[in-house]
Design an enzyme around this catalytic site. Structure first.
Site, PDB file in Angstrom:
ATOM      1  N   HIS A  16       0.827  -1.205   0.000  1.00 33.92           N
ATOM      2  CA  HIS A  16       0.000   0.000   0.000  1.00 33.92           C
ATOM      3  C   HIS A  16       0.868   1.265   0.000  1.00 33.92           C
ATOM      4  O   HIS A  16       0.725   2.134  -0.846  1.00 33.92           O
ATOM      5  CB  HIS A  16      -0.919  -0.005   1.224  1.00 33.92           C
ATOM      6  CG  HIS A  16      -1.724   1.240   1.387  1.00 33.92           C
ATOM      7  ND1 HIS A  16      -3.049   1.311   1.028  1.00 33.92           N
ATOM      8  CD2 HIS A  16      -1.391   2.486   1.828  1.00 33.92           C
ATOM      9  CE1 HIS A  16      -3.486   2.541   1.250  1.00 33.92           C
ATOM     10  NE2 HIS A  16      -2.500   3.276   1.738  1.00 33.92           N
ATOM     11  N   GLU A  17       1.767   1.337   0.967  1.00 34.02           N
ATOM     12  CA  GLU A  17       2.567   2.559   1.089  1.00 34.02           C
ATOM     13  C   GLU A  17       3.459   2.752  -0.129  1.00 34.02           C
ATOM     14  O   GLU A  17       3.712   3.883  -0.544  1.00 34.02           O
ATOM     15  CB  GLU A  17       3.400   2.534   2.375  1.00 34.02           C
ATOM     16  CG  GLU A  17       2.564   2.564   3.658  1.00 34.02           C
ATOM     17  CD  GLU A  17       1.558   3.708   3.719  1.00 34.02           C
ATOM     18  OE1 GLU A  17       1.806   4.761   3.106  1.00 34.02           O
ATOM     19  OE2 GLU A  17       0.501   3.529   4.358  1.00 34.02           O
ATOM     20  N   HIS A  70       1.729   4.702  -2.764  1.00 35.36           N
ATOM     21  CA  HIS A  70       1.862   6.159  -2.604  1.00 35.36           C
ATOM     22  C   HIS A  70       3.208   6.632  -3.155  1.00 35.36           C
ATOM     23  O   HIS A  70       3.300   7.660  -3.815  1.00 35.36           O
ATOM     24  CB  HIS A  70       1.796   6.543  -1.124  1.00 35.36           C
ATOM     25  CG  HIS A  70       0.424   6.455  -0.508  1.00 35.36           C
ATOM     26  ND1 HIS A  70      -0.662   7.120  -1.020  1.00 35.36           N
ATOM     27  CD2 HIS A  70      -0.012   5.790   0.589  1.00 35.36           C
ATOM     28  CE1 HIS A  70      -1.718   6.868  -0.253  1.00 35.36           C
ATOM     29  NE2 HIS A  70      -1.362   6.065   0.719  1.00 35.36           N
TER      30      HIS A  70
END
Ligand SMILES: [Zn+2]
Length: 711
Positions: free
Chosen positions: A498-499, A502
């Site tokens: 997920h990170e 980003h």
């Protein structure tokens, strides 16, 4: 979550030219761009004493720059106003970025004092720019003529953004209102800083200490050793300390066999911030909400939520409420079914032991859910973990997926200074072999780090300055005792993907103007959530999920079980998230004068959960108000953004699957149509351009196994 700083106003200017006198420190590394590759920060040369002079000088410099733009006798042009503004405040941006990043990842008293000392000054700084009448007059001229004044579509969008930012800050208010606005902003900044500081202090203060290792039955020897280590660091040699994370549910609630200790741990967790001690946050929160109400009213909005949401893709509180209320009953129904299954398991276990049964409580959920998953699907977390070693997951999983999809490559480097020795750095190379970015992987929890996981940047892609990204991911993975491997939970693996989503969004941005890198908050979680799809993509999983001792691949049947268990516990997960999202909305949908008092904060939360039909005792909100850091920073009236983005995410994953999944053509489409575009185009237009249609909620419902009743 992404970095708060990503959404912080890009533009800060100076209030005081004073403070310059003490700033003549030639060896202050902050005063010049770093000489290291890509202007990577000189963490080794930086002293906490360097910040104040750099902040003072940065504020003064930017004030002068902004005043020069405002006072320019020449008629306003895109270049002499907009581009000049984009280029202003370099020193201040560099310094605040570094300070706030370090406050999140490695706070100490000196840095916290700086935060407190400068919170109001920095808020005033922002107001001094955004409420500057001469600057606004120039922006108004450009805005009125924007079709001709802007050199291109991006430039036109940038003019519109600057004007909107000024109007939303209060540029159209009268002088008296502006004075009040500045006072509100200064107070809010100080309160936010003190809330965050208190949450961190409270989470450390609430560690649960036990006397004997027997009580820790269920934990691994490595976890027990870490708890002993923890206690020692707290001056409690011979005891065991369970450090808390900032979420309501604590990871060890899954493992601890001792029910009384699980209860103690849970109660310590949910009591945080409302214990009447020095770290009690309720009065701060109450005051923050009241000030936000007053600010919204000054600007002509009915509630703080109306003010926030107007600038998001959701546009209105009604749209957000409708979405949350559509999901809540289905999620609660699912969670109640799950609870009934857990209760059956408890009853039969107790009967087998010849002991009386008990009603499922919040502190039992993770523990029995793990057992139930094991019974239903034939595996539990502990079987997965040996295959989820941290560097393998990062390099052979997260990086591998990005390489397959986008053709970018990674190389570990060990020559760059780091602020903690368990932080790793990587060069990232583009498809043409040229350096694209530097990536910082800061994965471990530490007492000086705030909770959760997020992305931060130290340097941005900025064609006006010729800079390239230095971007960081921060997680809170408990550090094993020395010499032990770091084995992740499945949840942590997903968080890592997920990170990094980003980070990709940030690294691929190709916009001409740095301010246009920002996207709405309820859109920013979309690319990061899409990136989670690769965590259990068969070819990716096969590449990274190898036994840390033997190197054997994760057995096929275990993989299949993981896949089949995907919807397991989704009712619980959804209710825990939605209840926090709903409380956040309701708290910020109150009109001026209605903020709950400090004594009523906890009661307000309970009342809202009941009214919304989502008050289900065994599933408490993921964050309770007194430690809900999201709503203090960038996510006030914005915590719904995760599920809002997940609609787009689930829809996009369907698109990816229909188009062959993990392959370069799909990566190129994602990069060209979405990830490189930042906020240079309307967010929903970007989405449509990629998948070819408007958002559809069905894929999300299917993914979470939720059935929405027809009204
Ligand atoms: Zn995120």
């Amino acid at each position: 979550m992404p970095a708060a700083s990503r959404f912080a106003p890009m533009i800060l200017s100076a209030l005081l030219a004073a403070g310059l006198a003490g700033a003549q420190t030639p060896d202050n590394p902050l005063l010049k761009p770093s000489p290291l590759p890509l202007q990577y920060p000189q963490f080794d040369k930086l002293r906490d004493d360097d910040f104040a002079p750099a902040l003072d000088r940065g504020m003064a410099e930017q004030l002068a720059e902004i005043q020069a733009i405002a006072d320019n006798p020449a008629a306003p042009t895109f270049n002499n106003t907009i581009v000049a503004w984009e280029k202003s405040g370099r020193l201040l941006n560099r310094t605040t970025t570094l300070l706030f990043n370090l406050l999140g990842t490695d706070a100490n008293p000196a840095r916290q004092k700086l935060q407190t000392d400068y919170a109001a000054k920095l808020a005033a700084q922002r107001d001094a720019v955004l409420l500057n009448p001469k600057l606004f007059a120039r922006i108004e001229v450009l805005y009125a003529a924007r079709d001709k004044a802007a050199p291109n579509a991006e430039g036109k969008r940038l003019i519109e953004r600057y004007r909107r930012e000024m109007v939303r800050a209060g540029a159209q208010l009268n002088d008296e209102q502006k004075t009040r606005m500045k006072a509100i902003n200064a107070e809010l900044a100080t309160l936010t800083a003190s809330f965050n500081k208190a949450v961190l202090a409270e989470v450390n203060d609430s560690a649960v200490v036990v006397d004997s290792a027997d009580e820790l039955a269920g934990l691994t020897p490595a976890q027990i050793a870490a708890a002993a280590d923890n206690a020692k660091k707290r001056g409690l040699e011979g005891k065991y300390a369970i450090a808390l994370l900032n979420t309501t549910i604590q990871p060890f609630e899954t493992d601890l066999q001792n029910r009384a200790l699980r209860e103690r741990l849970h109660k310590a967790s949910i009591a945080r911030g409302a214990r009447g001690n020095a770290f009690d946050t309720r009065a701060t929160l109450s005051r923050v909400v009241a000030l936000r109400e007053e600010r919204a009213a000054l600007l002509g909005y009915a509630t703080p939520a109306a003010f926030v949401l107007e600038d998001e893709t959701a546009k209105s509180a009604d749209a957000v409420n409708a979405m949350l209320r559509q999901l809540a009953p289905a999620a609660v129904a699912s969670a109640k079914q799950e609870a009934a299954e857990l209760q059956k398991l408890i009853d039969s276990e107790q009967a087998a032991k010849g002991e009386p049964s008990f009603a499922l409580q919040a502190w039992d959920w993770s523990y029995y859910a793990d057992k139930l998953r094991s019974a239903k699907y034939g595996f539990d977390e502990s079987q997965l973990k040996p295959y989820l070693e941290i560097t393998s997951v990062l390099e052979r999983g997260v990086f591998f997926a990005a390489q397959q999809l986008y053709g970018i490559t990674f190389k570990r480097r060990t020559d760059l200074p780091v602020y903690r020795d368990d932080v790793w750095t990587y060069d990232v190379f583009d498809t043409n072999g040229k350096q694209l970015a530097i990536f910082i992987a800061d994965m471990y929890a530490r007492p000086s780090k705030r909770g959760g996981a997020w992305m931060n940047s130290y340097v941005s892609q900025n064609p006006l300055e010729g800079t390239q990204p230095v971007v960081a991911n921060h997680l809170n993975i408990p550090k094993p005792a020395a010499g032990e491997p770091t084995l992740l939970t499945w949840d942590e693996v997903n968080t890592m993907f997920h990170e990094f989503g980003h980070a990709l969004h940030y690294m691929f941005n190709k916009g001409r103007y740095p301010s246009l890198a920002r996207v709405p908050r309820d859109f920013v979680e979309y690319p990061s959530q899409v990136n989670e799809v690769w965590a259990d993509w068969p070819s990716v999983l096969a590449n990274y999920a190898k036994h840390y001792q033997t190197g054997a691949p994760m057995p096929r049947e275990l993989l299949d079980k993981v896949a089949r268990a995907k919807r397991f516990n989704q009712g619980y997960m959804t209710v825990s998230y939605l209840s926090a999202a709903i409380v956040d909305q309701r708290l910020h949908q109150l009109p001026a004068g209605q903020a709950p008092s400090a004594e009523d904060i906890v009661g307000f939360e309970a009342k809202v959960l009941k009214e919304e039909g989502i008050d289900f005792g065994p599933v408490p909100p993921r964050y309770r108000l007194p430690y809900f850091s999201h709503i203090m920073g960038g996510y006030s009236a914005g915590y719904y953004a995760y599920i809002w983005s997940e609609v787009l995410d689930a829809d996009t994953v369907e698109w990816l699957k229909a188009h062959g999944g993990l392959k370069r053509a799909n990566g190129d489409a994602l990069r060209n149509k979405l990830l490189s575009r930042g906020g240079s185009e309307d967010a929903m237009v970007l989405f449509r351009n990629l998948v070819g249609h408007g958002p559809d909620i069905k894929p999300l419902l299917e993914r979470r196994g939720l059935v929405v009743q027809k009204p």
